[in-house]
Design a protein around this motif. Structure first.
Motif, mmCIF file in Angstrom:
data_model
loop_
_atom_site.group_PDB
_atom_site.id
_atom_site.type_symbol
_atom_site.label_atom_id
_atom_site.label_comp_id
_atom_site.label_asym_id
_atom_site.label_seq_id
_atom_site.Cartn_x
_atom_site.Cartn_y
_atom_site.Cartn_z
ATOM 1 N N ALA A 544 0.827 -1.205 0.000
ATOM 2 C CA ALA A 544 0.000 0.000 0.000
ATOM 3 C C ALA A 544 0.863 1.257 0.000
ATOM 4 O O ALA A 544 0.558 2.225 -0.706
ATOM 5 C CB ALA A 544 -0.933 -0.014 1.213
ATOM 6 N N PHE A 545 1.941 1.236 0.787
ATOM 7 C CA PHE A 545 2.801 2.421 0.830
ATOM 8 C C PHE A 545 3.408 2.695 -0.535
ATOM 9 O O PHE A 545 3.376 3.831 -1.019
ATOM 10 C CB PHE A 545 3.922 2.245 1.860
ATOM 11 C CG PHE A 545 4.973 3.313 1.778
ATOM 12 C CD1 PHE A 545 4.775 4.549 2.361
ATOM 13 C CD2 PHE A 545 6.165 3.101 1.072
ATOM 14 C CE1 PHE A 545 5.739 5.552 2.268
ATOM 15 C CE2 PHE A 545 7.126 4.088 0.977
ATOM 16 C CZ PHE A 545 6.906 5.321 1.579
ATOM 17 N N TYR A 546 3.982 1.677 -1.156
ATOM 18 C CA TYR A 546 4.678 1.920 -2.415
ATOM 19 C C TYR A 546 3.709 2.264 -3.537
ATOM 20 O O TYR A 546 4.051 3.036 -4.437
ATOM 21 C CB TYR A 546 5.545 0.715 -2.783
ATOM 22 C CG TYR A 546 6.859 0.734 -2.053
ATOM 23 C CD1 TYR A 546 7.815 1.718 -2.307
ATOM 24 C CD2 TYR A 546 7.155 -0.213 -1.074
ATOM 25 C CE1 TYR A 546 9.016 1.755 -1.618
ATOM 26 C CE2 TYR A 546 8.359 -0.189 -0.380
ATOM 27 C CZ TYR A 546 9.281 0.800 -0.660
ATOM 28 O OH TYR A 546 10.458 0.840 0.036
ATOM 29 N N GLN A 547 2.493 1.737 -3.495
ATOM 30 C CA GLN A 547 1.514 2.142 -4.493
ATOM 31 C C GLN A 547 1.176 3.619 -4.321
ATOM 32 O O GLN A 547 1.136 4.377 -5.290
ATOM 33 C CB GLN A 547 0.241 1.298 -4.366
ATOM 34 C CG GLN A 547 -0.802 1.624 -5.437
ATOM 35 C CD GLN A 547 -1.986 0.682 -5.382
ATOM 36 O OE1 GLN A 547 -1.889 -0.426 -4.870
ATOM 37 N NE2 GLN A 547 -3.123 1.131 -5.900
ATOM 38 N N TRP A 548 0.955 4.027 -3.068
ATOM 39 C CA TRP A 548 0.665 5.438 -2.807
ATOM 40 C C TRP A 548 1.884 6.299 -3.130
ATOM 41 O O TRP A 548 1.753 7.378 -3.717
ATOM 42 C CB TRP A 548 0.281 5.604 -1.332
ATOM 43 C CG TRP A 548 0.180 7.028 -0.892
ATOM 44 C CD1 TRP A 548 -0.883 7.858 -1.027
ATOM 45 C CD2 TRP A 548 1.213 7.804 -0.265
ATOM 46 N NE1 TRP A 548 -0.591 9.101 -0.516
ATOM 47 C CE2 TRP A 548 0.690 9.094 -0.043
ATOM 48 C CE3 TRP A 548 2.520 7.524 0.142
ATOM 49 C CZ2 TRP A 548 1.433 10.098 0.565
ATOM 50 C CZ3 TRP A 548 3.258 8.526 0.747
ATOM 51 C CH2 TRP A 548 2.718 9.791 0.951
ATOM 52 N N TYR A 549 3.067 5.831 -2.761
ATOM 53 C CA TYR A 549 4.298 6.608 -2.939
ATOM 54 C C TYR A 549 4.563 6.862 -4.421
ATOM 55 O O TYR A 549 4.925 7.975 -4.822
ATOM 56 C CB TYR A 549 5.473 5.865 -2.300
ATOM 57 C CG TYR A 549 6.784 6.603 -2.322
ATOM 58 C CD1 TYR A 549 7.039 7.636 -1.425
ATOM 59 C CD2 TYR A 549 7.794 6.262 -3.232
ATOM 60 C CE1 TYR A 549 8.250 8.314 -1.427
ATOM 61 C CE2 TYR A 549 9.010 6.936 -3.228
ATOM 62 C CZ TYR A 549 9.232 7.952 -2.328
ATOM 63 O OH TYR A 549 10.431 8.624 -2.349
ATOM 64 N N HIS A 550 4.385 5.843 -5.242
ATOM 65 C CA HIS A 550 4.634 6.014 -6.673
ATOM 66 C C HIS A 550 3.591 6.929 -7.309
ATOM 67 O O HIS A 550 3.912 7.703 -8.218
ATOM 68 C CB HIS A 550 4.661 4.656 -7.372
ATOM 69 C CG HIS A 550 5.869 3.829 -7.030
ATOM 70 N ND1 HIS A 550 7.146 4.327 -7.075
ATOM 71 C CD2 HIS A 550 5.988 2.534 -6.619
ATOM 72 C CE1 HIS A 550 8.013 3.397 -6.705
ATOM 73 N NE2 HIS A 550 7.327 2.298 -6.419
ATOM 74 N N GLU A 551 2.366 6.868 -6.820
ATOM 75 C CA GLU A 551 1.350 7.787 -7.330
ATOM 76 C C GLU A 551 1.712 9.227 -6.976
ATOM 77 O O GLU A 551 1.590 10.126 -7.807
ATOM 78 C CB GLU A 551 -0.021 7.428 -6.746
ATOM 79 C CG GLU A 551 -0.601 6.138 -7.300
ATOM 80 C CD GLU A 551 -1.920 5.767 -6.634
ATOM 81 O OE1 GLU A 551 -2.366 6.544 -5.739
ATOM 82 O OE2 GLU A 551 -2.503 4.737 -6.987
ATOM 83 N N GLN A 552 2.174 9.432 -5.741
ATOM 84 C CA GLN A 552 2.594 10.765 -5.338
ATOM 85 C C GLN A 552 3.814 11.212 -6.134
ATOM 86 O O GLN A 552 3.936 12.379 -6.505
ATOM 87 C CB GLN A 552 2.931 10.763 -3.837
ATOM 88 C CG GLN A 552 1.757 10.480 -2.931
ATOM 89 C CD GLN A 552 0.719 11.576 -2.977
ATOM 90 O OE1 GLN A 552 1.044 12.749 -2.832
ATOM 91 N NE2 GLN A 552 -0.529 11.206 -3.179
ATOM 92 N N GLY A 553 4.733 10.285 -6.401
ATOM 93 C CA GLY A 553 5.921 10.610 -7.168
ATOM 94 C C GLY A 553 5.594 11.031 -8.581
ATOM 95 O O GLY A 553 6.221 11.944 -9.125
#
Length: 631
Positions: A544-553
């Motif tokens: 969940a973190f990396y999915q959110w993080y990449h979207e933010q990136g």
């Protein structure tokens, strides 16, 4: 019947049972860092108070013992070490620069400041004042109290220790002996004397001004009741930098605990930095932190101070000292498992706070409010978790279950360690820990349990977000730039010079030691912990973190690739399609340029060119001008 005037009785003056201080009785104790530490009668008197003995029940490194098993030394050990180094540095200056006028009472007061500097520390290192108390206050409906730190607790506990000895500060008579307020040591004989003197001299008696000086040394600034230092005059301001150095951060407190902590955790790297003690000297120097210096703020400009300085030959040694700071924070103080146990202890304290009562003279205090009452705070130690664990109260079952997990090594798991190494990461870093947590919880993801039917989802209670920052002492900047050094050709002038004739110490240009400067001064890392140790839940939090993080990136990358000088609606990053006037568009342009410049300026010099290439051309021009302006 009227009583004759001569027969009237005057109110009785209360007599206290006081005892003289045996000022000729010195003792010695062993220490694994300093080998041997001498204790004078005044320090022995303070060591005999409940407030100082409480430090035996506070581990210096809190939960670090769960990673480094020998890290069980206490605040009591560290306080003795700081006291020893404070005395040693004072006597070195007294011997090398006799014209500074350092008296034996100055040495005693600075030594007492070293002994008492951590007397107000809370349990479990900085968990209490840094994590638990702010969290407990955020749980309350009303949060009207000022921010509290352990230095505030130290000032309170010093007064409590004096009261235990039968004395108190009198602000109306600063240069008189302490007030006698109870049974204990005779305030008029509380001081020091040499073996040749049969009675203590008046100038060697500790006064209220001396106690204020001790508190100022610990606080690193004036007390709230005064606008300036009152403990010592301007020509002795350098004494304030021995225990807590307000100018450069290199002081005897850090020298002791880096060596002591290294000895217990990083075997073979625990040499005491004795060169900073023996080679220290006092010289004039322009203030290195004028924005934080109360004196320079009052003057409106950086001014000359009498500072603790060092010879230029210790420049590289200074850089190595701050590298040690970085290494200790990276490997020990913020180790992922250490932090996991810290969060568990914090949860235990928060769950127990409404149900545990700390005894005080006025009744009881909660764990989160004990620091407001010295009589309660003296009873708050690391052993509070033993009280929680052994209690039969039903309300403490949730806290006891977490303690059982600690005993069973079933710890919270670190799901994510994501370093910030690019511009997109810097954009995400601008969000708060709560915003990041909300973003993780906003990702719709789930997994099936082993039975293939039950679904595993992330709940709000599962996730802990930490934005970890480690630096060398001055965030993105070089901490050695705050230190001042005396050139070799001026060293011969030091010993015989009057205060007005002392040489000017200066900052050393980085070119002289550039090969020793780290490429990066500050390290930022996102960490996400999962309270549930189930590997599937831990993996789900990571996903969940990396999915959110990449979207933010991706959003951040899109923001930086769009030129703020583009016409029309190209710069509009919201879904609002209404037309904005030219003034609002210009404000958006300036805000975007400003935010990009802040991110560019926060990176080390070796990274700037790379990141400048990824942003719009006009921002590169402004950033280049900005970079040349700040050097």
């Amino acid at each position: 019947m009227n009583t004759p005037e001569g027969d009237r009785k005057l109110p009785a003056i209360r007599q206290y049972n006081v005892r003289p201080l045996d000022y000729r009785k010195f003792v010695r104790t062993n220490d694994d860092i300093h080998t041997s530490i001498n204790l004078c009668p005044v320090t022995t008197a303070f060591l005999s108070t409940p407030q100082m003995q409480r430090l035996r029940g506070l581990k210096q490194l809190g939960t670090v013992e769960h990673v480094y098993v020998n890290a069980t030394h206490t605040r009591f050990d560290h306080s003795l070490g700081v006291m020893h180094l404070s005395e040693r540095l004072c006597k070195s200056l007294q011997r090398r620069q006799p014209n500074l006028g350092i008296s034996n009472k100055d040495v005693l007061c600075v030594k007492l400041a070293g002994l008492l500097h951590d007397i107000g520390h809370g349990p479990f290192s900085h968990i209490y004042d840094g994590v638990f108390v702010p969290a407990a206050r955020s749980d309350e409906v009303s949060n009207s109290e000022d921010e509290w730190c352990h230095e505030d607790g130290s000032l309170m506990m010093i007064d409590a220790a004096l009261k235990h000895l039968g004395m108190a500060v009198d602000l109306d008579r600063l240069d008189e002996p302490l007030n006698q307020v109870g049974d204990g040591i005779d305030a008029k004989a509380f001081g020091f004397s040499t073996a040749q003197e049969l009675i203590i001299k008046r100038e060697n008696i500790i006064t209220s001004r001396d106690v204020i000086f001790i508190k100022e040394c610990i606080l690193g600034g004036p007390l709230s009741t005064f606008e300036k230092f009152v403990g010592r005059p301007k020509d002795k301001e350098f004494l304030y930098d021995i225990v807590s150095n307000r100018h450069c951060g290199l002081d005897v407190d850090k020298i002791d605990y880096y060596a002591r902590d290294s000895r217990r955790t990083q075997q073979g790297s625990s040499e005491i930095e004795i060169m900073f003690i023996e080679e220290a000297l006092v010289a004039k120097a322009v203030c290195s932190r004028p924005k934080k210096c109360f004196h320079c703020q009052h003057c409106g400009r950086p001014s000359l101070h009498l500072m603790i300085c060092w010879p230029m030959k210790l420049v590289v040694k200074s850089m190595e000292f701050f590298k040690t700071r970085f290494a200790m924070h990276s490997k020990v103080y913020t180790h992922k498992t250490v932090k996991a146990v810290e969060y568990m202890i914090c949860d235990v304290l928060r769950l127990s706070d409404p149900h545990i009562k700390i005894k005080s003279n006025k009744g009881y205090e909660r764990i989160s409010t004990a620091m407001n009452d010295a009589s309660a705070y003296v009873n708050l130690r690391d052993s509070v978790i033993d009280t929680i664990e052994l209690s039969a109260e039903e309300e403490l079952k949730p806290a006891q279950s977490i303690l059982q997990r600690i005993r069973s090594r079933d710890l919270y798991k670190c799901s994510v360690q994501q370093p910030v190494h690019d511009l997109a990461g810097e954009e995400v870093w601008l969000q708060s820990e709560n915003q990041i947590k909300e973003g993780i919880l906003g990702i719709d993801c789930q997994r099936f349990a082993e039975d293939g039917v039950t679904t595993i989802k992330i709940s709000e209670n599962d996730v802990i977000v930490e934005k970890r920052i480690i630096h060398h002492g001055l965030r993105e900047s070089n901490p050695v730039s705050l230190m001042r050094y005396v050139p070799k050709h001026n060293l011969s002038e030091i010993s015989d010079a009057q205060i007005r004739d002392l040489p000017i110490a200066k900052e050393v240009d980085e070119h002289y030691y550039e090969s020793h400067i780290p490429r990066k001064m500050l390290e930022k890392t996102f960490r996400v912990y999962c309270r549930d140790a189930d590997p599937k839940k831990v993996d789900l939090v990571r996903h969940a973190f990396y999915q959110w993080y990449h979207e933010q990136g991706k959003e951040a990358e899109m923001m930086t690739t769009i030129s703020p000088c583009a016409k029309g609606k190209a710069i509009m990053l919201t879904q609002d399609e209404s037309d904005d006037d030219d003034d609002e568009e210009e404000d958006n342009d300036q805000n975007l340029v400003s935010s990009q410049l802040k991110i560019v300026a926060s990176h080390g010099g070796f990274k700037k060119r790379k990141y400048l290439d990824s942003i719009s051309p006009n921002v590169k021009d402004v950033a280049r001008d900005f970079r040349s302006m700040i050097g």
